[in-house]
Write a protein that holds these residues in place. Structure first.
Motif, PDB file in Angstrom:
ATOM      1  N   PRO A  62       0.864  -1.188   0.000  1.00 50.00           N
ATOM      2  CA  PRO A  62       0.000   0.000   0.000  1.00 50.00           C
ATOM      3  C   PRO A  62       0.895   1.230   0.000  1.00 50.00           C
ATOM      4  O   PRO A  62       2.010   1.198   0.507  1.00 50.00           O
ATOM      5  CB  PRO A  62      -0.780  -0.134   1.303  1.00 50.00           C
ATOM      6  CG  PRO A  62      -0.033  -1.105   2.148  1.00 50.00           C
ATOM      7  CD  PRO A  62       0.810  -1.940   1.254  1.00 50.00           C
ATOM      8  N   GLY A  63       0.442   2.290  -0.589  1.00 54.04           N
ATOM      9  CA  GLY A  63       1.262   3.499  -0.659  1.00 54.04           C
ATOM     10  C   GLY A  63       1.496   3.889  -2.099  1.00 54.04           C
ATOM     11  O   GLY A  63       0.710   4.647  -2.662  1.00 54.04           O
ATOM     12  N   PRO A  64       2.568   3.361  -2.698  1.00 55.43           N
ATOM     13  CA  PRO A  64       2.821   3.751  -4.091  1.00 55.43           C
ATOM     14  C   PRO A  64       1.671   3.309  -5.012  1.00 55.43           C
ATOM     15  O   PRO A  64       1.035   2.297  -4.765  1.00 55.43           O
ATOM     16  CB  PRO A  64       4.117   3.019  -4.430  1.00 55.43           C
ATOM     17  CG  PRO A  64       4.237   1.920  -3.426  1.00 55.43           C
ATOM     18  CD  PRO A  64       3.582   2.425  -2.191  1.00 55.43           C
ATOM     19  N   THR A  65       1.457   4.105  -6.044  1.00 60.48           N
ATOM     20  CA  THR A  65       0.385   3.761  -6.978  1.00 60.48           C
ATOM     21  C   THR A  65       0.872   2.662  -7.918  1.00 60.48           C
ATOM     22  O   THR A  65       2.069   2.420  -8.048  1.00 60.48           O
ATOM     23  CB  THR A  65       0.002   4.986  -7.837  1.00 60.48           C
ATOM     24  OG1 THR A  65       1.141   5.335  -8.636  1.00 60.48           O
ATOM     25  CG2 THR A  65      -0.404   6.165  -6.986  1.00 60.48           C
ATOM     26  N   SER A  66      -0.091   2.024  -8.588  1.00 62.21           N
ATOM     27  CA  SER A  66       0.250   0.987  -9.559  1.00 62.21           C
ATOM     28  C   SER A  66       1.179   1.547 -10.629  1.00 62.21           C
ATOM     29  O   SER A  66       2.109   0.885 -11.075  1.00 62.21           O
ATOM     30  CB  SER A  66      -1.020   0.446 -10.221  1.00 62.21           C
ATOM     31  OG  SER A  66      -1.929   0.017  -9.250  1.00 62.21           O
ATOM     32  N   HIS A  67       0.878   2.786 -11.011  1.00 62.99           N
ATOM     33  CA  HIS A  67       1.701   3.449 -12.024  1.00 62.99           C
ATOM     34  C   HIS A  67       3.156   3.552 -11.598  1.00 62.99           C
ATOM     35  O   HIS A  67       4.063   3.276 -12.367  1.00 62.99           O
ATOM     36  CB  HIS A  67       1.158   4.860 -12.290  1.00 62.99           C
ATOM     37  CG  HIS A  67       0.330   4.926 -13.518  1.00 62.99           C
ATOM     38  ND1 HIS A  67      -1.045   4.900 -13.477  1.00 62.99           N
ATOM     39  CD2 HIS A  67       0.675   4.981 -14.823  1.00 62.99           C
ATOM     40  CE1 HIS A  67      -1.507   4.945 -14.706  1.00 62.99           C
ATOM     41  NE2 HIS A  67      -0.491   5.008 -15.543  1.00 62.99           N
ATOM     42  N   GLU A  68       3.345   3.985 -10.357  1.00 63.17           N
ATOM     43  CA  GLU A  68       4.699   4.139  -9.834  1.00 63.17           C
ATOM     44  C   GLU A  68       5.416   2.802  -9.795  1.00 63.17           C
ATOM     45  O   GLU A  68       6.574   2.691 -10.187  1.00 63.17           O
ATOM     46  CB  GLU A  68       4.654   4.763  -8.428  1.00 63.17           C
ATOM     47  CG  GLU A  68       4.259   6.224  -8.458  1.00 63.17           C
ATOM     48  CD  GLU A  68       3.995   6.797  -7.079  1.00 63.17           C
ATOM     49  OE1 GLU A  68       4.486   7.900  -6.812  1.00 63.17           O
ATOM     50  OE2 GLU A  68       3.297   6.160  -6.264  1.00 63.17           O
ATOM     51  N   VAL A  69       4.695   1.767  -9.322  1.00 64.08           N
ATOM     52  CA  VAL A  69       5.306   0.444  -9.213  1.00 64.08           C
ATOM     53  C   VAL A  69       5.694  -0.082 -10.593  1.00 64.08           C
ATOM     54  O   VAL A  69       6.785  -0.631 -10.774  1.00 64.08           O
ATOM     55  CB  VAL A  69       4.362  -0.537  -8.481  1.00 64.08           C
ATOM     56  CG1 VAL A  69       4.927  -1.944  -8.520  1.00 64.08           C
ATOM     57  CG2 VAL A  69       4.159  -0.109  -7.036  1.00 64.08           C
ATOM     58  N   VAL A  70       4.829   0.130 -11.572  1.00 63.96           N
ATOM     59  CA  VAL A  70       5.154  -0.300 -12.940  1.00 63.96           C
ATOM     60  C   VAL A  70       6.413   0.406 -13.433  1.00 63.96           C
ATOM     61  O   VAL A  70       7.291  -0.207 -14.045  1.00 63.96           O
ATOM     62  CB  VAL A  70       3.963  -0.048 -13.898  1.00 63.96           C
ATOM     63  CG1 VAL A  70       4.398  -0.203 -15.348  1.00 63.96           C
ATOM     64  CG2 VAL A  70       2.817  -1.005 -13.595  1.00 63.96           C
ATOM     65  N   ALA A  71       6.525   1.685 -13.113  1.00 64.16           N
ATOM     66  CA  ALA A  71       7.705   2.448 -13.534  1.00 64.16           C
ATOM     67  C   ALA A  71       8.970   1.882 -12.888  1.00 64.16           C
ATOM     68  O   ALA A  71       9.995   1.739 -13.558  1.00 64.16           O
ATOM     69  CB  ALA A  71       7.533   3.924 -13.167  1.00 64.16           C
ATOM     70  N   TRP A  72       8.891   1.519 -11.599  1.00 62.98           N
ATOM     71  CA  TRP A  72      10.061   0.933 -10.922  1.00 62.98           C
ATOM     72  C   TRP A  72      10.444  -0.390 -11.569  1.00 62.98           C
ATOM     73  O   TRP A  72      11.613  -0.654 -11.828  1.00 62.98           O
ATOM     74  CB  TRP A  72       9.762   0.651  -9.447  1.00 62.98           C
ATOM     75  CG  TRP A  72       9.509   1.877  -8.623  1.00 62.98           C
ATOM     76  CD1 TRP A  72       9.841   3.166  -8.942  1.00 62.98           C
ATOM     77  CD2 TRP A  72       8.872   1.933  -7.352  1.00 62.98           C
ATOM     78  NE1 TRP A  72       9.446   4.015  -7.945  1.00 62.98           N
ATOM     79  CE2 TRP A  72       8.846   3.295  -6.951  1.00 62.98           C
ATOM     80  CE3 TRP A  72       8.309   0.971  -6.503  1.00 62.98           C
ATOM     81  CZ2 TRP A  72       8.295   3.705  -5.743  1.00 62.98           C
ATOM     82  CZ3 TRP A  72       7.766   1.379  -5.292  1.00 62.98           C
ATOM     83  CH2 TRP A  72       7.753   2.731  -4.928  1.00 62.98           C
TER      84      TRP A  72
END
Lengths: 102, 244
Positions: A62-72
């Motif tokens: 929880p916390g980072p958005t799906s978008h952010e996680v995909v970018a990582w």
């Protein structure tokens, strides 16, 4: 050798449905094998191709958005294309798909 | 494989969520109200949403009370894609007459992706990538990432002969002679996965005949591809060129 690839392929195909509880039976229309010179049994792809054609069942914190996680994940794997099956709400289970079909 | 995410995203989901009731109710009342939500429900997307705000019909397949403290309820819900859990909690509160809201949410399944299907954490992924990049070890990465073919695991499957693969990749429809095997779940009009004899996902498409018809056909189109996944050039071109 050709018989090997055909047997492994058949095993992979029959195991695919079972992996997610999908019951099905296969009927043979033309009984022939596959030529080992072309393509790969998915589990045996060379690592670059394996990543390119791969999916990850990712436990998104929880916390980072799906978008952010995909970018990582894209950055980690150094791949041009990745997507996710999460939504804009509050998804915890994210399906990160690392794939780069040009 | 990214082309296939939509199919998974629009499949059914399962959630576990914590709902806070604004006043205590008896467990009996809570269970009774939750039962009423099973079946078809109507929901309007919330104000802050990315879709058109019209009332939508969605199915709740299962709704189960896992734990109840008198003010907090832990529930498990299995439903169609597009059900707003926050809204569902709110509505349960309305029906109970005391009000409620969602405190926490975890999705435990999207289509075939359950918590038991090789679920990995970001930490594990980063370790696997490190082992590969720095130590040249592929094994961890191969365990962490699954072949994208699992996206099609719940689709009925049609297996192609080697000679049909490249033509499908190049946009042709699948004709009966190109079929090597067919699953007994293939039905006319429904989505199927086209695989090579090695198990590679070539495309997804619409079946134009039932499996038993396909088995008996000598010619004619049996599957119309809608999305091609496999790259060109892996299999040889087996079709004849037109011209002199």
């Amino acid at each position: 050798m050709e018989g090997d690839v055909t047997t492994l392929g058949r095993k992979f195909i029959e195991g695919l449905g079972r992996l997610c509880g999908f019951e099905e039976r296969f009927y043979v229309k033309v009984d022939e094998g596959t030529d080992g010179r072309y393509g790969w049994v998915p589990t045996m792809r060379p690592i670059d191709k394996y990543v390119e054609y791969g999916v990850i069942n990712l436990d998104k914190p929880p916390g980072p958005t799906s978008h952010e996680v995909v970018a990582w994940v894209k950055k980690l794997l150094n791949i041009p294309k990745a997507g996710h099956g999460g939504t804009l709400e509050l998804p915890t289970l994210l399906l990160g798909v690392g794939a780069g079909i040009p | 494989m990214t082309k296939l995410i939509g199919y998974v995203m629009h499949s059914s989901k399962e959630y576990v969520c914590v709902m806070q009731l604004h006043e205590p109710v008896s467990e009996e009342d809570l269970r009774r109200v939750l039962r009423e939500f099973k079946g078809t429900i109507y929901q309007k997307p919330p104000l802050r949403s990315s879709v058109k705000r019209v009332v939508r019909k969605r199915n709740i397949y299962e709704i189960e009370l896992l734990e109840y403290t008198g003010s907090m309820a832990l529930i498990r819900v299995s439903c169609d894609a597009g059900v707003y859990m926050r809204k569902l909690c709110w509505d349960v509160g309305l029906m109970l007459g005391v009000g409620a809201h969602m405190r926490e949410l975890r999705r435990t399944r999207t289509g075939p992706f359950t918590e038991n299907l090789n679920l990995v954490r970001l930490q594990e992924l980063s370790e696997a990538i490190y082992a590969w990049r720095s130590e040249g070890r592929e094994d961890l990465l191969r365990k962490t990432i699954m072949p994208g073919e699992v996206l099609a695991c719940q689709m009925p499957k049609v297996v192609l002969r080697d000679t049909a693969v490249e033509s499908i990749v190049n946009g042709a429809k699948l004709a009966a002679p190109g079929v090597a095997m067919v699953s007994d779940k293939v039905r006319r009009g429904e989505l199927v996965a086209l695989l090579t004899l090695k198990g590679e996902l070539v495309a997804v498409g619409k079946a134009l005949a039932d499996y038993n018809e396909i088995l008996g056909m000598e010619k004619g189109i049996v599957v119309e591809p809608v999305r091609v996944i496999l790259e060109p050039g892996l299999y040889p071109r087996a079709w004849r060129k037109r011209g002199p």
